[in-house]
Every structure is written in structure tokens, then in C-alpha cells.
Motif scaffolding. Structure first.
Motif, PDB file in Angstrom:
ATOM      1  N   GLN A 247      75.898  42.590  57.354  1.00 15.67           N
ATOM      2  CA  GLN A 247      75.121  43.825  57.440  1.00 15.67           C
ATOM      3  C   GLN A 247      75.429  44.636  56.199  1.00 15.67           C
ATOM      4  O   GLN A 247      76.397  44.355  55.481  1.00 15.67           O
ATOM      5  CB  GLN A 247      75.468  44.621  58.698  1.00 15.67           C
ATOM      6  CG  GLN A 247      76.921  45.039  58.774  1.00 15.67           C
ATOM      7  CD  GLN A 247      77.206  45.971  59.922  1.00 15.67           C
ATOM      8  OE1 GLN A 247      76.390  46.809  60.277  1.00 15.67           O
ATOM      9  NE2 GLN A 247      78.377  45.833  60.528  1.00 15.67           N
ATOM     10  N   SER A 248      74.635  45.626  55.941  1.00 13.68           N
ATOM     11  CA  SER A 248      74.878  46.460  54.769  1.00 13.68           C
ATOM     12  C   SER A 248      76.051  47.391  55.023  1.00 13.68           C
ATOM     13  O   SER A 248      76.393  47.711  56.158  1.00 13.68           O
ATOM     14  CB  SER A 248      73.629  47.276  54.427  1.00 13.68           C
ATOM     15  OG  SER A 248      73.300  48.150  55.491  1.00 13.68           O
ATOM     16  N   ALA A 249      76.686  47.818  53.937  1.00 11.87           N
ATOM     17  CA  ALA A 249      77.739  48.840  53.958  1.00 11.87           C
ATOM     18  C   ALA A 249      78.977  48.435  54.738  1.00 11.87           C
ATOM     19  O   ALA A 249      79.643  49.281  55.342  1.00 11.87           O
ATOM     20  CB  ALA A 249      77.175  50.159  54.510  1.00 11.87           C
ATOM     21  N   VAL A 250      79.341  47.145  54.699  1.00 18.47           N
ATOM     22  CA  VAL A 250      80.470  46.693  55.522  1.00 18.47           C
ATOM     23  C   VAL A 250      81.804  47.253  55.064  1.00 18.47           C
ATOM     24  O   VAL A 250      82.754  47.313  55.850  1.00 18.47           O
ATOM     25  CB  VAL A 250      80.553  45.151  55.579  1.00 18.47           C
ATOM     26  CG1 VAL A 250      79.364  44.563  56.289  1.00 18.47           C
ATOM     27  CG2 VAL A 250      80.710  44.561  54.185  1.00 18.47           C
ATOM     28  N   GLU A 251      81.932  47.670  53.811  1.00 17.41           N
ATOM     29  CA  GLU A 251      83.215  48.184  53.339  1.00 17.41           C
ATOM     30  C   GLU A 251      83.374  49.674  53.582  1.00 17.41           C
ATOM     31  O   GLU A 251      84.381  50.259  53.196  1.00 17.41           O
ATOM     32  CB  GLU A 251      83.407  47.870  51.853  1.00 17.41           C
ATOM     33  CG  GLU A 251      83.702  46.411  51.587  1.00 17.41           C
ATOM     34  CD  GLU A 251      84.287  46.178  50.202  1.00 17.41           C
ATOM     35  OE1 GLU A 251      84.827  47.130  49.608  1.00 17.41           O
ATOM     36  OE2 GLU A 251      84.197  45.045  49.718  1.00 17.41           O
ATOM     37  N   MET A 252      82.431  50.293  54.238  1.00 18.43           N
ATOM     38  CA  MET A 252      82.525  51.724  54.526  1.00 18.43           C
ATOM     39  C   MET A 252      83.100  51.938  55.920  1.00 18.43           C
ATOM     40  O   MET A 252      83.055  51.067  56.779  1.00 18.43           O
ATOM     41  CB  MET A 252      81.139  52.361  54.476  1.00 18.43           C
ATOM     42  CG  MET A 252      80.497  52.311  53.128  1.00 18.43           C
ATOM     43  SD  MET A 252      78.909  53.155  53.204  1.00 18.43           S
ATOM     44  CE  MET A 252      78.127  52.405  51.795  1.00 18.43           C
ATOM     45  N   GLY A 253      83.600  53.163  56.123  1.00 14.77           N
ATOM     46  CA  GLY A 253      83.968  53.559  57.463  1.00 14.77           C
ATOM     47  C   GLY A 253      82.732  53.769  58.310  1.00 14.77           C
ATOM     48  O   GLY A 253      81.623  53.945  57.791  1.00 14.77           O
ATOM     49  N   TYR A 254      82.902  53.760  59.617  1.00 10.38           N
ATOM     50  CA  TYR A 254      81.736  53.855  60.505  1.00 10.38           C
ATOM     51  C   TYR A 254      80.938  55.146  60.327  1.00 10.38           C
ATOM     52  O   TYR A 254      79.717  55.134  60.521  1.00 10.38           O
ATOM     53  CB  TYR A 254      82.160  53.677  61.969  1.00 10.38           C
ATOM     54  CG  TYR A 254      83.023  54.774  62.532  1.00 10.38           C
ATOM     55  CD1 TYR A 254      82.473  55.945  63.042  1.00 10.38           C
ATOM     56  CD2 TYR A 254      84.407  54.647  62.574  1.00 10.38           C
ATOM     57  CE1 TYR A 254      83.264  56.957  63.552  1.00 10.38           C
ATOM     58  CE2 TYR A 254      85.214  55.653  63.082  1.00 10.38           C
ATOM     59  CZ  TYR A 254      84.640  56.799  63.574  1.00 10.38           C
ATOM     60  OH  TYR A 254      85.436  57.793  64.082  1.00 10.38           O
ATOM     61  N   PRO A 255      81.553  56.291  59.918  1.00 12.88           N
ATOM     62  CA  PRO A 255      80.699  57.481  59.750  1.00 12.88           C
ATOM     63  C   PRO A 255      79.636  57.283  58.682  1.00 12.88           C
ATOM     64  O   PRO A 255      78.441  57.499  58.920  1.00 12.88           O
ATOM     65  CB  PRO A 255      81.702  58.575  59.372  1.00 12.88           C
ATOM     66  CG  PRO A 255      83.011  58.114  59.934  1.00 12.88           C
ATOM     67  CD  PRO A 255      82.987  56.630  59.759  1.00 12.88           C
ATOM     68  N   ASP A 256      80.049  56.890  57.477  1.00 13.52           N
ATOM     69  CA  ASP A 256      79.083  56.698  56.397  1.00 13.52           C
ATOM     70  C   ASP A 256      78.135  55.546  56.693  1.00 13.52           C
ATOM     71  O   ASP A 256      76.932  55.630  56.443  1.00 13.52           O
ATOM     72  CB  ASP A 256      79.805  56.428  55.077  1.00 13.52           C
ATOM     73  CG  ASP A 256      80.366  57.700  54.460  1.00 13.52           C
ATOM     74  OD1 ASP A 256      80.256  58.755  55.096  1.00 13.52           O
ATOM     75  OD2 ASP A 256      80.920  57.624  53.348  1.00 13.52           O
ATOM     76  N   ARG A 257      78.684  54.470  57.212  1.00  8.37           N
ATOM     77  CA  ARG A 257      77.855  53.295  57.489  1.00  8.37           C
ATOM     78  C   ARG A 257      76.742  53.645  58.475  1.00  8.37           C
ATOM     79  O   ARG A 257      75.580  53.259  58.285  1.00  8.37           O
ATOM     80  CB  ARG A 257      78.724  52.166  58.055  1.00  8.37           C
ATOM     81  CG  ARG A 257      77.970  50.862  58.287  1.00  8.37           C
ATOM     82  CD  ARG A 257      78.907  49.733  58.655  1.00  8.37           C
ATOM     83  NE  ARG A 257      79.660  49.984  59.873  1.00  8.37           N
ATOM     84  CZ  ARG A 257      80.983  50.067  59.941  1.00  8.37           C
ATOM     85  NH1 ARG A 257      81.718  49.947  58.856  1.00  8.37           N
ATOM     86  NH2 ARG A 257      81.587  50.287  61.089  1.00  8.37           N
ATOM     87  N   THR A 258      77.088  54.386  59.521  1.00  6.72           N
ATOM     88  CA  THR A 258      76.095  54.753  60.526  1.00  6.72           C
ATOM     89  C   THR A 258      75.024  55.663  59.938  1.00  6.72           C
ATOM     90  O   THR A 258      73.826  55.492  60.202  1.00  6.72           O
ATOM     91  CB  THR A 258      76.779  55.442  61.717  1.00  6.72           C
ATOM     92  OG1 THR A 258      77.729  54.540  62.294  1.00  6.72           O
ATOM     93  CG2 THR A 258      75.769  55.850  62.765  1.00  6.72           C
TER      94      THR A 258
END
Length: 677
Positions: free
Chosen positions: A544-555
Motif C-alpha cells: 500500500q502507499s505510505a507504508v513508512e509513515m505513522g498511521y496518522p499521516d498515512r490515514t
């Protein structure tokens, strides 16, 4: 009015008394799971993290976010265990440590109910008022019977007694989203007995819990509740929250309400309502909480993106709150209250709402010392041997931090920057949609460099001769990186995110973004361009996209890209590009099947990280006393670099001049190398 009189009359600096406990001002930090526990106990590291906040002047630090009281409420995100007497000596040490600085200390206790995880701890089934699965933590709870209710009520009382025995000043229970709140909310309570249906029945469990707590701790201990005062559609309504508060207040078992708004049972609600970050406005729920305070007779606390002093002061001055919680702001700068009292508000390191502290708990994106209080100093001390000449080349985050800390140590600092502005890649990142506040990382350091009289030389592409002419004692190469070299057919036909954000390339109508990092760059550009009306397709090499981000930014990114019609395709890597007429054909390889797919577009953007710029570093190595080697063992021990026994300058490269990394990694590296100079 003099400056001293103005500070004395500051609403934030006025005391508040609750059930005999006098808080020295109106600023607090709310309970959160910092991830610094030792086997679910608040040991030395945990205590030092909170001690820095009270040394910084706040009145109340509340700790132990979601501290569990019973074995069927296990640790999911490294909470404390208040369900055992083993915690009492830790509380006693903690209380003594905090009280000597004149602040108060409280713990949050809870049973998570359906929000727990049945496959950790003792592997017990989760319990809830009704067997309704929570989407976020994904467990199916069993419905509580009367035995469970009585057992959990006793457990709350036992935990409260432990808090009191530990010398704490008070506690709060957590209702919103947790077991108490699950009884209160019509979204999660479908019972047909005396604990379900009417509001009076749904509040019964909360009342029993707080009556038991008051029975166990007596009348001289402060007890509050963290309550969601408006859950939105289908949940506990604002008018119902007022009735709940009136019932709990009437019985005398509650001394304050710590108000939240919304829910925390999905990815989106926890990010947008429970812990709003950079994508949300400042103080989004202050007016709602203010209306609640107007109608009840007890003190009200609140935390939700109150990150700046102006917003906090407004909340107290205008009667919206009695205690303003600046929790993440105190992660960015534990010295907030002291700086207010000294008239140094302009020197407060700003919380930008990046939510890095939620992802890499509890580290701030631009305060490297937070969460490392036993390893790094929060305030940079003066050097025992000041006056050294320090040359920094490159004015991105790493270079600015190296210059700042070296100057704080008392050294003479020259900073060479090839561009007309400092900031490096942050200047580009701050141009994208909702992430504009990133620029505060740069702006704060600019002000500090000016205060410290650092000699910043703009528009200088420094070469070896420029550095050596300064007769340096220490040299830090922070020349950053450039978009990674591309090694495939047609690579020259691709542009980078940098090209588009800097204006070196113009965005076409239809754009294929190929992400090979899973970091912010690709999704931020996809968000930026799609919001501007471009037709964007995002291909990522990950699941999925943005896998290296924390869940706040990714969401936030996932939601925004979905709203803006960006189609995302996983497991794809860029194989080649060719031109067909005035369009481009990108051949993508599926990482799982190895099949090739062709995509026709107007423009291809490739995000593959950066390659370090090392020419200057390479040219200076032979002239340095350490051959440009950074001693990894000393770094791992958080110690100063070895001192060489011959004259000359030490040479280190930092940040992306070493390898492609994050803002926090670059700042940390610069800090830990320069704080010992």
C-alpha cells in the motif's frame, strides 16, 4: 503595564485549586502512552521524560495513557499495568521526583473493553457491554455478565488505591472509546438489562466505578474522568454528555472533566477527532468544550491540537477551559511555561502537528532530546572549552542543527549555504497542501541562528579552499542528497518530485507517480497535484502507499487521495519508459507475479530517495585528523567522538550527505555529534 505585570496577569500563569490540590498554573500535559515503560512499569527513563516537563514549569503532568487495571485489558501499545501492587514503589519514586519541582502528578487508569487484543498478555477474551467488534483493534469481545461488572468495578478501586499509595495527587478514568465509554455510548451498548437502554441505565457502570474509586481513596484525592462529550452520529450526544456529567457531579465522585470530542475506534476518527494533527486546524474542539464548561460546575481540562501559546491563552482567558493541555507541544518544547514566564514566547520551539511523536513514540520530529532524556541534554550546555571554530557546509535541517548546537556550546560557527535560503528539502516539503507547517522547523532554527550570531553565508557553493581558509577545528558536511540516479531504459524521461515542487519541471495533465520508498515524498506530491486538478495515478512497490509513515499521516493521505480520485496500484516497480508520439509509455513490473504492464501517461515521476552529495567531503578527508570517519561505537554509546592526538580538524558528514533518511534522523545525528564539542 510593564512586561513583568503583563506576565504576572497572564491567564496561563494563574493557579487553580481542585479539592484542596492547588495547581501552580493552568498548563498541563495529558496522559499518553509514551512507549518508555520498562515491563509496563514507569521506571527511570519514563520518569525523566515527565520530569523535564515539570522542570519546564507546567503545573500538572498526567501520565500512563490507557494504564490497564485488569488482565483482560492487556497492553496493546506499551501501557502501564496498574493491576498489580508491583507498581506502587515506582509510583512513589515518580511522585517524589515530580513533587520536588513543585508540580502535580496524576495517572490515567482504564479498562479498554473491546478495544484490547485477545492475542497478547494472558490471551483472555476481550469484554464489552455488548459483543460489538472494534474496527481499529479488530477483536470480537464477549458480552459482560454481572460477575464481570462487579469484578471490573473492584479492579478500578484497587488501581485507584495503588495510585494513592504511590503518592500521586489524583487520577482520571478514561471513558471515551474504552469500557466506561462503551457502556455510555448507544453505538456500543445494546444491553436490555439495567445497564442498557436509557441514559440512566447506560451511566450506571460509570457511576459504580467512580463510587468505588471514591470509597477506596476517600475525600482528599482528586478524581476525574476523560469523557467524549459528542461522539457524532449515532453516538453519545452533547446533551447526553451534559446529563452524564450532571449525574457524576451530583454524586461527588468526580472532581474534573477532561473533555474530548469524537471517537477513536477507526483509523479516521482517531486521527481527525481523538488526536488531530497537522491536517486539522488549531483547537478544533475548543468552542464545543467551552459550551460544555458553561453548563457544569466543575473544572474542565482539554487536549486537542492546542499547540501554541496564543490558542492556549485564549482558551483560559475566555473561559473555555480551566486547564489547557499542551501535550504534544511539551514534547516539542518542555520549557514552554518557563519561557512564557521569562517573556521568551518567541523562543518556544513550535509543535507543528507532524504526529511523529505518535509514530516513533515519544520522539519529536525536531527535538532530538525528547524521549532520550537519560542520553541527551534537553538544554544544550556550554562547552568546557568554548571558542573553537566550527564550519558547517549545507543549510538543510542537519546543517542548521549542527550550527545551532555548536553555537549554543559557545563555539564560533560559519555556515555555508549554496542557495539563497536555508531549509533544504523542507522548503520543498512545505509547499505541499496540508504540510505547510513543516516550515516552522526551518523558521525556528533561523531565529535561533540569528540570536546566536552564527555567520551564515548564502549563495556560496563551498569548496575545500573555502573550508580550509576558516582554519576550522571541526567541519560538518551537510550537503544533503540529490534524487537517486536512475538505471533503466528511458530513465531520462522521468522527472522527480523535486523537479515539480521546485518549478524546474511543469506538471502535465496526466501523471504517473512511481513510488519506491513508501515515504512522504510521493504521496505528498500526488496529493498536491491531484488537489490542483491533475489526473494522478500512484504506483507503489509496496503493498500500500505510505507504508513508512505513522498511521496518522498515512490515514490522512489515503483519505485525501481517495477523495481526489487518485487511483493507487500496489506491488509495481518502474521497469522502463519510452516515448510514443507526445506521450510516454511506462512499463511496470509486478513484484509478486513479475508480469509486465504498460501504462500510457503524459508524465512519469519517479521517487526513489536520494544519493548523497559527497564531493566536498571526499576532498577534505585526507586533510582531517579522523579521515572523515565517524566512530560508530561512540555514537551507539551516545558519547563524544574520540579526540585525536594530532593537530587539525575533525570531519563528519551528517544527514542526507550520509544516506537518504528522515528529518528527525538528520537532526538527531547533528545534535548528538555537536552536543559534545
Amino acid at each position: 503595564m510593564t512586561a513583568i505585570q503583563s506576565i504576572t496577569k497572564d491567564p496561563l500563569l494563574q493557579p487553580l485549586t481542585i479539592r484542596g490540590l492547588t495547581l501552580r498554573n493552568r498548563v498541563m500535559s495529558t496522559a499518553h502512552a509514551s512507549g518508555m515503560d520498562d515491563a509496563n512499569m514507569p521506571d527511570f527513563r519514563y520518569q525523566r521524560y515527565h520530569e523535564e516537563k515539570v522542570k519546564g514549569g507546567l503545573a500538572l503532568t498526567m501520565f500512563g495513557g490507557s494504564s490497564n487495571i485488569a488482565p483482560d485489558s492487556p497492553s496493546v501499545f506499551r501501557q502501564l499495568d496498574v493491576g498489580t501492587d508491583r507498581i506502587i514503589p515506582h509510583f512513589q519514586d515518580f511522585s517524589e521526583r515530580i513533587h520536588k519541582h513543585g508540580a502535580a502528578l496524576m495517572c490515567q487508569i482504564t479498562h479498554m473493553g473491546r478495544r484490547g487484543d485477545a492475542q497478547v498478555g494472558a490471551w483472555l477474551p476481550m469484554i464489552a457491554p455488548s459483543p460489538i467488534r472494534e474496527q481499529l483493534h479488530r477483536n470480537f469481545p464477549r458480552e459482560m455478565d454481572k460477575y464481570d461488572i462487579d469484578r471490573v468495578v473492584r479492579a478500578f478501586g484497587d488501581a485507584a488505591w495503588r495510585c494513592q499509595e504511590g503518592g500521586l495527587d489524583g487520577l482520571e478514568t478514561l471513558a471515551g472509546g474504552h469500557l466506561i465509554g462503551q457502556f455510555l455510548s448507544p453505538l456500543t451498548n445494546f444491553r436490555g438489562d439495567e445497564f442498557g437502554g436509557s441514559l440512566e441505565n447506560r451511566v450506571r457502570f460509570a457511576l459504580m466505578v467512580h463510587e468505588e474509586i471514591r470509597r477506596r481513596v476517600g475525600d482528599n484525592f482528586v478524581v476525574g474522568i476523560r469523557l467524549s462529550i459528542d461522539e457524532g452520529e449515532g453516538g453519545t450526544r452533547f446533551d447526553e454528555a451534559l446529563q452524564i456529567a450532571e449525574i457524576l457531579s451530583r454524586e461527588g465522585s468526580v472532581d474534573f472533566f477532561n473533555c474530548m470530542v469524537g471517537r477513536m475506534d477507526t483509523d479516521v476518527t482517531i486521527v481527525e477527532e481523538n488526536m488531530p494533527g497537522m491536517s486539522r486546524p488549531l483547537g478544533p474542539f475548543l468552542e464545543t468544550v467551552g459550551r460544555f464548561r458553561q453548563q457544569i460546575g466543575l473544572p474542565v481540562f482539554h487536549a486537542a491540537r492546542v499547540t501554541d501559546v496564543a490558542t492556549a491563552r485564549h482558551a483560559i482567558r475566555d473561559g473555555l477551559l480551566d486547564m489547557v493541555a499542551m501535550t504534544r507541544a511539551h514534547i516539542a518544547d518542555p520549557e514552554i511555561v518557563n519561557k512564557i514566564a521569562r517573556g521568551e514566547e518567541d523562543r518556544i520551539r513550535p509543535c507543528i502537528g507532524a504526529s511523529h511523536c505518535l509514530y516513533k513514540k515519544p520522539h519529536c520530529i525536531h527535538n532530538p532530546a525528547v524521549g532520550r532524556e537519560t542520553l541527551l541534554p534537553m538544554q544544550v550546555p556550554k562547552s568546557d572549552a568554548p571558542g573553537k571554530k566550527v564550519v558547517v557546509v549545507g543549510g538543510g535541517p542537519a546543517g542548521m542543527e549542527a550550527a545551532r548546537v555548536s553555537a549554543e556550546r559557545g563555539h564560533n560557527v560559519v555556515l555555508f549555504e549554496a542557495a539563497p535560503k536555508l531549509g533544504g528539502q523542507v522548503l520543498l516539503a512545505a509547499r505541499t497542501s496540508w504540510r505547510k507547517d513543516l516550515i516552522s522547523i526551518v523558521d525556528w532554527r533561523l531565529a535561533e541562528l540569528d540570536r546566536l550570531a552564527v555567520d551564515v553565508r548564502y549563495n556560496v557553493y563551498a569548496e575545500s579552499g573555502d573550508v580550509l581558509a576558516e582554519t576550522p577545528d571541526h567541519v560538518f558536511i551537510a550537503t544533503g542528497g540529490l534524487p537517486a540516479a536512475k538505471h533503466f531504459n528511458g530513465a531520462d524521461l522521468a522527472v522527480s518530485a523535486w523537479d515539480l515542487l521546485s518549478g524546474d519541471a511543469q506538471a502535465a495533465r496526466s501523471i504517473l507517480i512511481c513510488d519506491q520508498t513508501g515515504r512522504h515524498e510521493a504521496v505528498a506530491v500526488a496529493d498536491h497535484l491531484s488537489a490542483a486538478g491533475h489526473e494522478v495515478t500512484l504506483a507503489t512497490s509496496d503493498a500500500q502507499s505510505a507504508v513508512e509513515m505513522g498511521y496518522p499521516d498515512r490515514t490522512v493521505f489515503h483519505k485525501r487521495l481517495a477523495e481526489q480520485g487518485v487511483s493507487t496500484h500496489p506491488y509495481l516497480t518502474l521497469h522502463s519508459i519510452r516515448r510514443e508520439g507526445n506521450r510516454l509509455v511506462a512499463t511496470m513490473e509486478h513484484r509478486l507475479t513479475h508480469s509486465l504492464q504498460e501504462w500510457t501517461t503524459d508524465q512519469v515521476v519517479l521517487e526513489a530517495g536520494t544519493d548523497p552529495v559527497t564531493e566536498l567531503y571526499d576532498g577534505l578527508r585526507n586533510a582531517s585528523v579522523n579521515d572523515g570517519v565517524t566512530d560508530v561505537d561512540a555514537m551507539a554509546r551516545w558519547e563524544a567522538q574520540p579526540v585525536r592526538d594530532r593537530p587539525g580538524f575533525s570531519l563528519h558528514r551528517i544527514g542526507d550527505a550520509v544516506t537518504s533518511r528522515t528529518i528527525h534522523a538528520a537532526l538527531l545525528e547533528a545534535f548528538r555529534l555537536t552536543v559534545h564539542l
